[in-house]
Design an enzyme around this catalytic site. Structure first.
Site, PDB file in Angstrom:
ATOM      1  N   THR A 118      12.633   3.678   4.415  1.00 41.21           N
ATOM      2  CA  THR A 118      11.620   3.985   5.428  1.00 41.21           C
ATOM      3  C   THR A 118      10.894   2.702   5.828  1.00 41.21           C
ATOM      4  O   THR A 118       9.774   2.745   6.343  1.00 41.21           O
ATOM      5  CB  THR A 118      10.598   5.025   4.914  1.00 41.21           C
ATOM      6  OG1 THR A 118      10.051   4.571   3.660  1.00 41.21           O
ATOM      7  CG2 THR A 118      11.252   6.374   4.713  1.00 41.21           C
ATOM      8  N   CYS A 127       9.709  -3.174   1.500  1.00 37.29           N
ATOM      9  CA  CYS A 127       9.387  -4.588   1.683  1.00 37.29           C
ATOM     10  C   CYS A 127       9.445  -4.949   3.163  1.00 37.29           C
ATOM     11  O   CYS A 127      10.121  -4.285   3.951  1.00 37.29           O
ATOM     12  CB  CYS A 127      10.357  -5.465   0.891  1.00 37.29           C
ATOM     13  SG  CYS A 127      12.097  -5.104   1.192  1.00 37.29           S
ATOM     14  N   PRO A 128       8.742  -6.002   3.573  1.00 40.16           N
ATOM     15  CA  PRO A 128       8.834  -6.448   4.967  1.00 40.16           C
ATOM     16  C   PRO A 128      10.190  -7.062   5.247  1.00 40.16           C
ATOM     17  O   PRO A 128      10.911  -7.458   4.321  1.00 40.16           O
ATOM     18  CB  PRO A 128       7.714  -7.488   5.074  1.00 40.16           C
ATOM     19  CG  PRO A 128       7.559  -8.010   3.677  1.00 40.16           C
ATOM     20  CD  PRO A 128       7.819  -6.835   2.780  1.00 40.16           C
ATOM     21  N   ASP A 143      15.286   6.451   7.627  1.00 37.71           N
ATOM     22  CA  ASP A 143      14.368   6.705   8.732  1.00 37.71           C
ATOM     23  C   ASP A 143      14.391   5.547   9.720  1.00 37.71           C
ATOM     24  O   ASP A 143      13.761   5.609  10.765  1.00 37.71           O
ATOM     25  CB  ASP A 143      12.938   6.907   8.210  1.00 37.71           C
ATOM     26  CG  ASP A 143      11.967   7.319   9.306  1.00 37.71           C
ATOM     27  OD1 ASP A 143      12.281   8.280  10.030  1.00 37.71           O
ATOM     28  OD2 ASP A 143      10.914   6.663   9.453  1.00 37.71           O
ATOM     29  N   HIS A 187      12.804   7.103  12.813  1.00 29.34           N
ATOM     30  CA  HIS A 187      11.610   6.272  12.592  1.00 29.34           C
ATOM     31  C   HIS A 187      10.339   7.101  12.769  1.00 29.34           C
ATOM     32  O   HIS A 187       9.406   6.710  13.485  1.00 29.34           O
ATOM     33  CB  HIS A 187      11.607   5.086  13.555  1.00 29.34           C
ATOM     34  CG  HIS A 187      10.873   3.897  13.025  1.00 29.34           C
ATOM     35  ND1 HIS A 187      11.257   2.597  13.236  1.00 29.34           N
ATOM     36  CD2 HIS A 187       9.738   3.812  12.279  1.00 29.34           C
ATOM     37  CE1 HIS A 187      10.412   1.762  12.661  1.00 29.34           C
ATOM     38  NE2 HIS A 187       9.475   2.479  12.075  1.00 29.34           N
ATOM     39  N   ASP A 245       8.971  -7.156  -6.778  1.00 32.13           N
ATOM     40  CA  ASP A 245       8.172  -7.774  -5.729  1.00 32.13           C
ATOM     41  C   ASP A 245       8.002  -9.239  -6.102  1.00 32.13           C
ATOM     42  O   ASP A 245       7.672  -9.539  -7.253  1.00 32.13           O
ATOM     43  CB  ASP A 245       6.802  -7.095  -5.608  1.00 32.13           C
ATOM     44  CG  ASP A 245       6.083  -7.439  -4.308  1.00 32.13           C
ATOM     45  OD1 ASP A 245       5.877  -8.651  -4.049  1.00 32.13           O
ATOM     46  OD2 ASP A 245       5.721  -6.517  -3.558  1.00 32.13           O
ATOM     47  N   LYS A 263       0.818  -1.214   0.000  1.00 33.23           N
ATOM     48  CA  LYS A 263       0.000   0.000   0.000  1.00 33.23           C
ATOM     49  C   LYS A 263       0.852   1.266   0.000  1.00 33.23           C
ATOM     50  O   LYS A 263       0.572   2.218  -0.740  1.00 33.23           O
ATOM     51  CB  LYS A 263      -0.928   0.004   1.214  1.00 33.23           C
ATOM     52  CG  LYS A 263      -2.011  -1.058   1.170  1.00 33.23           C
ATOM     53  CD  LYS A 263      -2.897  -0.977   2.404  1.00 33.23           C
ATOM     54  CE  LYS A 263      -3.996  -2.038   2.359  1.00 33.23           C
ATOM     55  NZ  LYS A 263      -4.861  -1.975   3.565  1.00 33.23           N
ATOM     56  N   ILE A 264       1.887   1.288   0.843  1.00 28.47           N
ATOM     57  CA  ILE A 264       2.735   2.473   0.935  1.00 28.47           C
ATOM     58  C   ILE A 264       3.431   2.730  -0.388  1.00 28.47           C
ATOM     59  O   ILE A 264       3.443   3.859  -0.892  1.00 28.47           O
ATOM     60  CB  ILE A 264       3.773   2.302   2.061  1.00 28.47           C
ATOM     61  CG1 ILE A 264       3.083   2.210   3.418  1.00 28.47           C
ATOM     62  CG2 ILE A 264       4.790   3.446   2.050  1.00 28.47           C
ATOM     63  CD1 ILE A 264       3.991   1.733   4.537  1.00 28.47           C
ATOM     64  N   GLU A 295      18.325   0.354  15.886  1.00 23.92           N
ATOM     65  CA  GLU A 295      17.626   1.558  16.344  1.00 23.92           C
ATOM     66  C   GLU A 295      16.966   1.393  17.709  1.00 23.92           C
ATOM     67  O   GLU A 295      16.707   2.385  18.408  1.00 23.92           O
ATOM     68  CB  GLU A 295      16.570   1.975  15.325  1.00 23.92           C
ATOM     69  CG  GLU A 295      15.396   1.024  15.197  1.00 23.92           C
ATOM     70  CD  GLU A 295      14.365   1.506  14.194  1.00 23.92           C
ATOM     71  OE1 GLU A 295      13.225   1.676  14.599  1.00 23.92           O
ATOM     72  OE2 GLU A 295      14.713   1.714  13.018  1.00 23.92           O
ATOM     73  N   ARG A 336      12.434  -1.165   7.125  1.00 28.73           N
ATOM     74  CA  ARG A 336      13.015  -1.788   8.310  1.00 28.73           C
ATOM     75  C   ARG A 336      14.527  -1.648   8.251  1.00 28.73           C
ATOM     76  O   ARG A 336      15.138  -1.754   7.188  1.00 28.73           O
ATOM     77  CB  ARG A 336      12.621  -3.273   8.391  1.00 28.73           C
ATOM     78  CG  ARG A 336      11.161  -3.506   8.762  1.00 28.73           C
ATOM     79  CD  ARG A 336      10.911  -3.138  10.220  1.00 28.73           C
ATOM     80  NE  ARG A 336       9.517  -3.336  10.610  1.00 28.73           N
ATOM     81  CZ  ARG A 336       8.599  -2.379  10.614  1.00 28.73           C
ATOM     82  NH1 ARG A 336       8.926  -1.156  10.212  1.00 28.73           N
ATOM     83  NH2 ARG A 336       7.370  -2.628  11.009  1.00 28.73           N
TER      84      ARG A 336
END
Length: 343
Positions: free
Chosen positions: A233, A206-207, A259, A296, A174, A154-155, A264, A235
């Site tokens: 932005t 991506c995750p 980010d 973040h 993807d 979605k992002i 972190e 992980r």
């Protein structure tokens, strides 16, 4: 009445949850500390705990929570790599917030690209010192540049729509391509190696999985254009930070906007302006003039905070009423093996 403990809460979290909880009347206690092996004892006596991205629900923590009678973990975020789902199986149920504001993160991503490219942060600092020189502030037109997007959820789709407004050429990778969206938004799926080779800017959406961990490393960077911009932005562990530093030193990577950072959890969301940080890699990244680091905050809008609170409280109400948990995640085993899945 359900007793609920919130871990790693900041004043802005408490403020929005207290307002929305007026419709639910849950008995909520807010803790500033993060959940981990040392603080898990604070969960004793609660039915539900709510945690954020830096909390750690390890197997040891899960076992202790189960012993205390905790029945539900409610994540106030989309990511869930900080929960040991195998340990939680058949003990504690888990819900998350799958989408709180994809617009917030997409808009922040484009702002990082523009800030880094046009040196807006450096120009701002200069003019405060009455230095109006343009030397060192040269950027490039976004128009016509090739932007590589890794992960098209979605992002990413919202970001692609924004980038197409700049007349950028957008290519994407993807493992589960959405060809209908590609046709509608006018972007093209390519192999990962082609994306590395052709992109002027690469943005990560991506995750974090075993397949994507350190997807940006010395080998993949060597396949990229000289002077490429890398934006993350997603992980922190999508990028091998040591390799990024070496590529910045050699000028293979022209700039980076981060980010998130792989370590972190030790620093982000806290103030270290007085004592400093002990992480040499993070400290080195911050010293580069062509690196933009934020803590973040891509998700951090009024709309996102409201959506996080509303979705989290709704999940808790569903649990209280013994209804289907709309946003439940679990460790599921079948004939194809075991995996973490949205139920």
């Amino acid at each position: 009445m359900l007793k609920i403990a919130f871990f790693d809460t900041k004043p802005y979290d408490k403020a929005i949850f207290e307002v929305l909880n007026k419709d639910y009347h849950f008995d909520i206690t807010f803790f500033e500390v993060r959940l981990n092996d040392r603080t898990v004892k604070m969960a004793e006596g609660y039915d539900i705990i709510s945690i954020f991205v830096q909390d750690k629900a390890s197997s040891k923590v899960i076992d202790q929570l189960h012993a205390y009678g905790v029945k539900l973990i409610a994540l106030r975020c989309a990511g869930y790599n900080n929960v040991n789902f195998k340990a939680a199986k058949d003990k504690i149920r888990v819900v998350h917030v799958p989408a709180y504001s994809p617009h917030a993160i997409a808009e922040f991503t484009i702002s990082m690209m523009l800030t880094l490219n046009r040196k807006i942060h450096k120009a701002h600092n200069r003019t405060k010192d009455l230095n109006f020189s343009l030397s060192g502030l040269l950027g490039f037109d976004m128009y016509g540049k090739t932007i590589g997007i890794i992960g098209t959820g979605k992002i990413a789709k919202i970001l692609i729509k924004i980038l197409r407004g700049f007349d950028c050429r957008v290519i994407a990778y993807d493992p589960y391509p959405d060809h209908e969206a590609a046709a509608s938004l006018d972007y093209t799926y390519v192999a990962l190696q082609q994306l590395f080779k052709e992109s002027d800017i690469i943005s990560l959406h991506c995750p974090l999985t075993k397949d994507t961990e350190y997807i940006i490393n010395a080998s993949s960077i060597n396949q990229m254009k000289d002077g490429v911009m890398i934006v993350n932005t997603g992980r922190g562990k999508l990028i091998q930070s040591k390799d990024l530093i070496e590529s910045l030193k050699s000028h293979k990577v022209g700039s980076a906007a981060l980010d998130v950072y792989e370590e972190e959890d030790k620093y982000f969301y806290e103030d270290f302006s007085v004592e400093g940080v002990q992480d040499d890699i993070l400290s080195r990244l911050i010293t580069f003039p062509n690196v933009l680091v934020t803590s973040h905050q891509a998700y951090f809008t009024k709309e996102a905070l409201n959506n996080i609170a509303a979705t989290t409280l709704k999940s808790m109400k569903q649990f209280e009423d013994r209804k289907t948990l709309e946003h439940e995640i679990a460790y599921v085993c079948d004939e194809n093996g075991c995996a973490i899945k949205q139920l």
